[in-house]
Motif scaffolding. Structure first.
Motif, short mmCIF file in Angstrom:
data_model
loop_
_atom_site.label_atom_id
_atom_site.label_comp_id
_atom_site.label_asym_id
_atom_site.label_seq_id
_atom_site.Cartn_x
_atom_site.Cartn_y
_atom_site.Cartn_z
N ASP A 129 2.65 8.78 -1.01
CA ASP A 129 3.56 8.47 0.09
C ASP A 129 5.00 8.80 -0.28
N LYS A 135 5.56 12.45 0.17
CA LYS A 135 5.59 12.86 1.58
C LYS A 135 6.83 12.39 2.33
N LEU A 136 7.74 11.68 1.69
CA LEU A 136 8.95 11.22 2.38
C LEU A 136 9.81 12.39 2.86
N TYR A 153 4.64 5.28 14.16
CA TYR A 153 4.06 4.13 13.47
C TYR A 153 4.02 2.87 14.33
N LEU A 163 8.51 13.40 6.13
CA LEU A 163 8.92 12.42 7.14
C LEU A 163 10.33 12.72 7.64
N ASN A 209 0.83 -1.20 0.00
CA ASN A 209 0.00 0.00 0.00
C ASN A 209 0.87 1.26 0.00
N PHE A 210 1.89 1.24 -0.80
CA PHE A 210 2.84 2.34 -0.93
C PHE A 210 2.63 2.95 -2.31
N PRO A 224 3.70 10.36 5.66
CA PRO A 224 3.22 9.27 4.80
C PRO A 224 2.80 8.05 5.61
N PHE A 225 2.10 7.15 4.96
CA PHE A 225 1.67 5.86 5.52
C PHE A 225 0.67 6.02 6.66
N ASN A 226 -0.06 7.12 6.70
CA ASN A 226 -1.05 7.31 7.76
C ASN A 226 -2.46 7.06 7.30
N LYS A 227 -2.65 6.48 6.15
CA LYS A 227 -4.01 6.23 5.68
C LYS A 227 -4.54 4.94 6.28
N LYS A 281 0.56 15.14 7.92
CA LYS A 281 1.32 15.27 6.67
C LYS A 281 2.26 14.08 6.42
#
Length: 131
Positions: free
Chosen positions: A24, A27-28, A54, A31, A19-20, A76-79, A74
């Motif tokens: 994402d 948004k790195l 995470y 991060l 799921n990347f 990534p990977f927060n969905k 903001k």
């Protein structure tokens, strides 16, 4: 060339399985910027930072630092990922509506007919004969 295409497509399928996606990837930068903020402000290493955002320390970090909520959104990977599964169940009402035909048990005499014919039986595939 085909080797590179196959490796690229395989990597794309692998990343989609995790799921990347492109958002994402974009948004790195946020991060890394937020990780530097944590290193400067709290002295966190990158693994502690990942655990706070995470991992197992996420709930505690969100409770203690609600002023950073906009920055956390903001990252990534927060969905939220949802998996839907469909279960197919046959109810008794469905079975009652089906009509089954009975197979007759009457004894009949069946004759087996061979539907296979050998190509050697015709004269085309026979060896030549002297006259």
């Amino acid at each position: 060339m085909s080797f590179l295409i196959s490796i690229t497509l395989s990597a794309l399928l692998l990343l989609q399985g995790f799921n990347f996606g492109l958002p994402d990837l974009i948004k790195l930068g946020d991060l890394l910027e937020h990780a530097n903020f944590h290193a400067a402000s709290y002295g966190d290493s990158f693994t502690v930072f990942l655990s706070k955002h995470y991992g197992e320390l996420k709930v505690q970090h969100e409770r203690e630092h609600q002023e950073e909520e906009e920055e956390h959104e903001k990252l990534p990977f927060n969905k939220q990922v949802t998996h839907n599964s469909t279960v197919f169940v046959l109810t008794p009402a469905y079975f009652n509506s089906l009509k089954f035909s009975r197979i007759s048990n009457s004894s009949s005499i069946y004759f087996y007919e061979d539907s296979y014919s050998s190509p050697g039986e015709s004269g085309i595939f026979q060896p030549p004969r002297l006259a």
